[in-house]
Write an enzyme that holds these catalytic residues in place. Structure first.
Site, mmCIF file in Angstrom:
data_model
loop_
_atom_site.group_PDB
_atom_site.id
_atom_site.type_symbol
_atom_site.label_atom_id
_atom_site.label_comp_id
_atom_site.label_asym_id
_atom_site.label_seq_id
_atom_site.Cartn_x
_atom_site.Cartn_y
_atom_site.Cartn_z
ATOM 1 N N HIS A 154 -2.938 2.948 -4.456
ATOM 2 C CA HIS A 154 -2.467 2.377 -3.184
ATOM 3 C C HIS A 154 -0.950 1.784 -3.396
ATOM 4 O O HIS A 154 -0.374 0.901 -2.722
ATOM 5 C CB HIS A 154 -3.318 1.363 -2.433
ATOM 6 C CG HIS A 154 -4.634 1.822 -1.962
ATOM 7 N ND1 HIS A 154 -4.370 2.474 -0.664
ATOM 8 C CD2 HIS A 154 -5.678 2.071 -2.610
ATOM 9 C CE1 HIS A 154 -5.778 2.796 -0.483
ATOM 10 N NE2 HIS A 154 -6.580 2.831 -1.546
ATOM 11 N N ASP A 183 0.998 -1.182 -0.069
ATOM 12 C CA ASP A 183 0.025 -0.136 -0.006
ATOM 13 C C ASP A 183 0.957 1.166 0.065
ATOM 14 O O ASP A 183 1.986 1.243 -0.239
ATOM 15 C CB ASP A 183 -1.009 0.138 1.121
ATOM 16 C CG ASP A 183 -2.381 0.658 0.767
ATOM 17 O OD1 ASP A 183 -2.241 1.887 0.571
ATOM 18 O OD2 ASP A 183 -3.253 -0.020 1.038
ATOM 19 N N TRP A 229 -17.371 -3.902 -0.987
ATOM 20 C CA TRP A 229 -16.936 -3.385 0.302
ATOM 21 C C TRP A 229 -17.645 -2.103 0.611
ATOM 22 O O TRP A 229 -17.763 -1.664 1.727
ATOM 23 C CB TRP A 229 -15.199 -3.244 0.094
ATOM 24 C CG TRP A 229 -14.891 -2.000 -0.845
ATOM 25 C CD1 TRP A 229 -14.700 -2.313 -1.966
ATOM 26 C CD2 TRP A 229 -14.351 -0.757 -0.441
ATOM 27 N NE1 TRP A 229 -14.059 -0.896 -2.608
ATOM 28 C CE2 TRP A 229 -14.116 -0.281 -1.801
ATOM 29 C CE3 TRP A 229 -14.123 0.084 0.740
ATOM 30 C CZ2 TRP A 229 -13.728 0.836 -1.899
ATOM 31 C CZ3 TRP A 229 -13.905 1.402 0.456
ATOM 32 C CH2 TRP A 229 -13.456 1.920 -0.795
ATOM 33 N N ASP A 240 -8.727 -0.667 -5.963
ATOM 34 C CA ASP A 240 -9.705 0.436 -5.232
ATOM 35 C C ASP A 240 -9.442 1.733 -5.221
ATOM 36 O O ASP A 240 -7.905 1.990 -5.323
ATOM 37 C CB ASP A 240 -9.819 -0.205 -3.633
ATOM 38 C CG ASP A 240 -8.380 -0.063 -2.839
ATOM 39 O OD1 ASP A 240 -7.614 -0.737 -3.734
ATOM 40 O OD2 ASP A 240 -8.484 0.200 -1.898
ATOM 41 N N GLU A 241 -10.173 2.632 -5.072
ATOM 42 C CA GLU A 241 -9.825 4.260 -4.814
ATOM 43 C C GLU A 241 -8.876 4.759 -6.116
ATOM 44 O O GLU A 241 -8.100 5.775 -5.527
ATOM 45 C CB GLU A 241 -9.524 4.123 -3.534
ATOM 46 C CG GLU A 241 -10.465 3.856 -2.685
ATOM 47 C CD GLU A 241 -10.098 3.904 -1.045
ATOM 48 O OE1 GLU A 241 -10.936 4.137 -0.169
ATOM 49 O OE2 GLU A 241 -8.858 3.853 -0.621
HETATM 50 C C1 TNX Z 1 -10.766 1.981 2.250
HETATM 51 S S1 TNX Z 1 -11.460 -0.892 1.651
HETATM 52 C C2 TNX Z 1 -9.801 1.337 1.577
HETATM 53 C C3 TNX Z 1 -8.466 1.001 2.695
HETATM 54 C C4 TNX Z 1 -8.683 1.703 3.952
HETATM 55 C C5 TNX Z 1 -10.210 1.446 4.350
HETATM 56 C C6 TNX Z 1 -10.276 2.307 5.842
HETATM 57 C C7 TNX Z 1 -10.509 -0.497 0.319
HETATM 58 C C8 TNX Z 1 -10.584 -1.310 -0.804
HETATM 59 N N1 TNX Z 1 -9.681 0.575 0.610
HETATM 60 O O1 TNX Z 1 -7.597 1.303 1.961
HETATM 61 O O2 TNX Z 1 -7.821 1.064 4.743
HETATM 62 O O3 TNX Z 1 -11.122 2.150 3.602
HETATM 63 O O4 TNX Z 1 -11.477 1.605 6.394
#
Ligand code: TNX
Length: 502
Positions: A219, A158, A345, A275-276
């Site tokens: 990440h 990460d 999630w 993610d993200e």
């Molecule tokens: C979202 S869950 C994230 C993580 C964070 C988490 C904290 C996900 C796929 N991504 O990087 O640690 O929220 O709750």
């Protein structure tokens, strides 16, 4: 007389009451197994172990016409017989016996017939934000095995740190493993390949599969620090958050990394995160080469490029003979539903679950509420997340997945199971890790193993103290839901929430 009953049914309660009446005072006749078995038939009398532990007295009969995880235990005064199709079934029969024997010494006679509701009963540990060494992992595996949980997902990379040795790229665990969420200067910490082999083998002996996650394209800041040439770079908070998506060299690097990862983990899956990505793709908008790449490949925009990246990662992993798992953002990448497994999630986006199911994906349920163990578990707790005031108590977790059954109705076969995730931004040491994990994980185990008709919050709370005693033997600092004041919240590395919600 023998009574057939389901744990938690009215009849079961009467039968337990009767048994309490029949057996000497001071003996707890509640069947103290977590997760609750599918069916229990109480008999009379006890089996007294001749060997310690009683699992050594167990006679095994192989019966091939059952699922791999099925077992039937017949406990009579003279013997214990286990019927199972595989070693896994035998192992689970032993876990049930160990829980029964923990309390009684003697084992009350009964017949248990049992198998899980879901094939995926998982826990994820984020070892990137804060690193937890091999011993912590091995202890978690011991406890998960007791609970018949069978998947352990390691979030290995990460922003804060790269935690798995890759021989071809030593800087990943050189500068890439330095620091953690609360201390940028913390000495480097990571698993060697030897550590990983040991963890995988220890898990295998406990019938647990270990799934590695290498998060991409977001990440990935630890890669920026070690091999900036494969990273987008940039400036500010999100500098280097994503891999560089517009160069073949990045995909070659990933293929090399994933080849080493695939060889270390026998699991048929590799988790690619996914993610993200939007957090970090500011640079994607301004980098002329990236923009040219989007045009040349007719990807439309940055989101199209993100999907392209996921497709490339899937191709690499398919080439290694494995299947991709990813966070729910990946469902729009264009990878066919039979080639990828989705972890849902974003609990605030239930339509994403609907969409994934409708498209035919296999889904692992892992919504923040109630599956994120970085969320607080009691209203008095100060450290950890809440979402619009909501947080994850035992009760909230116990009502899952029944709380979303309308959404999954008719598509149960696509639900592989349930997983809890321990994100560790606010968990810097073992004491706090234990506090956030236990006993909540027992609830997830029961959600994932026991059928809806066998779940019962009241009997769960009666069974839980016995499991807490087992945790005592492991010196676990768990949250005591029966007496919250007796277990003060251990301080975290942060005094306030630093991740924006929504
Ligand atoms: C979202 S869950 C994230 C993580 C964070 C988490 C904290 C996900 C796929 N991504 O990087 O640690 O929220 O709750």
């Amino acid at each position: 007389m023998i009574t057939i009953l389901k744990q938690g049914s009215a009849l079961a309660n009467i039968a337990v009451a009767l048994l309490l009446y029949l057996i000497p005072a001071g003996t707890n006749a509640q069947i103290p197994i977590i997760p609750a078995p599918q069916s229990v038939t109480l008999g009379k009398g006890y089996f007294a172990p001749t060997k310690k532990p009683a699992t050594k007295d167990m006679v095994v009969v192989t019966e091939k016409n059952h699922g791999d995880e099925y077992y039937r235990l017949e406990i009579t005064p003279k013997k214990i017989v286990c019927y199972a199709a595989t070693e896994t079934g035998v192992f689970y029969a032993k876990q049930s016996l160990l829980q029964l024997a923990d309390v009684h010494g003697r084992i009350p006679c009964m017949i248990i017939e049992d198998e899980p509701r879901f094939e995926w009963r998982g826990l994820m540990l984020d070892v990137s934000r804060h690193f937890f060494g091999k011993e912590v992992v091995l202890q978690q595996l011991d406890i998960l095995a007791r609970l018949k949980m069978n998947r352990y997902h390691l979030h290995l990379t990460d922003e804060t740190g790269w935690r798995i040795e890759i021989k071809q790229y030593p800087k990943l665990t050189g500068v890439g493993a330095e620091g953690n969420w609360s201390d940028r200067k913390a000495p480097r910490a990571f698993y060697t390949q030897e550590d990983i082999r040991e963890i995988v083998e220890y898990a295998r002996e406990r019938h647990i599969m270990v799934i590695p996650e290498i998060d991409m394209p977001g990440h990935a800041t630890a890669v920026y620090r070690s091999y900036p040439e494969f990273s987008t770079g940039g400036t500010g908070r999100w500098a280097g958050f994503t891999f560089y998506p517009a160069a073949e060299a990045t995909y070659t690097f990933l293929r090399h990394v994933l080849t080493e990862v695939a060889a270390l983990f026998p699991a048929p899956y590799i988790h690619i995160g996914g993610d993200e990505v939007h957090f970090g793709n500011q640079e994607w908008k301004t980098d002329p080469k990236i923009q040219q790449f989007i045009q040349d490949n007719q990807l439309g925009n940055e989101v199209g490029l993100e999907h392209y990246f996921v497709r490339r990662a899937c191709e690499i992993i398919a080439g290694l003979g494995k299947t991709v798992i990813g966070w729910d953002e990946i469902i729009e990448s264009g990878v066919p539903a039979d080639k990828m497994i989705v972890m849902w999630w974003r609990h605030d986006k239930p339509q994403v679950l609907d969409q994934a199911l409708k498209a035919g994906f296999r889904v692992i349920l892992s919504p923040r509420i109630p599956c994120y163990f970085d969320f607080v578990q009691h209203d008095t707790h100060k450290i950890g997340r809440r979402w619009s005031g909501a947080f994850n108590t035992l009760e909230v977790a116990y009502r899952f997945p029944e709380s979303i059954q309308d959404r999954t109705a008719g598509r149960e076969r696509q639900i592989l199971g349930i997983q809890a995730n321990i994100w560790t931004e606010r968990i810097a040491d073992k004491k706090r890790l234990d506090f956030m994990t236990f006993p909540r994980v027992t609830v997830i185990a029961e959600d994932a193993w026991s059928g809806t008709e066998n779940k019962n919050e009241a009997t769960f709370k009666e069974r839980l103290p016995l499991f807490l005693k087992y945790l005592d033997t492991k010196k676990i600092y768990y949250f005591n839901p029966f007496n919250p004041d007796s277990t003060p919240e251990p301080w975290g590395p942060e005094k306030e929430d630093v991740i924006a919600e929504g």
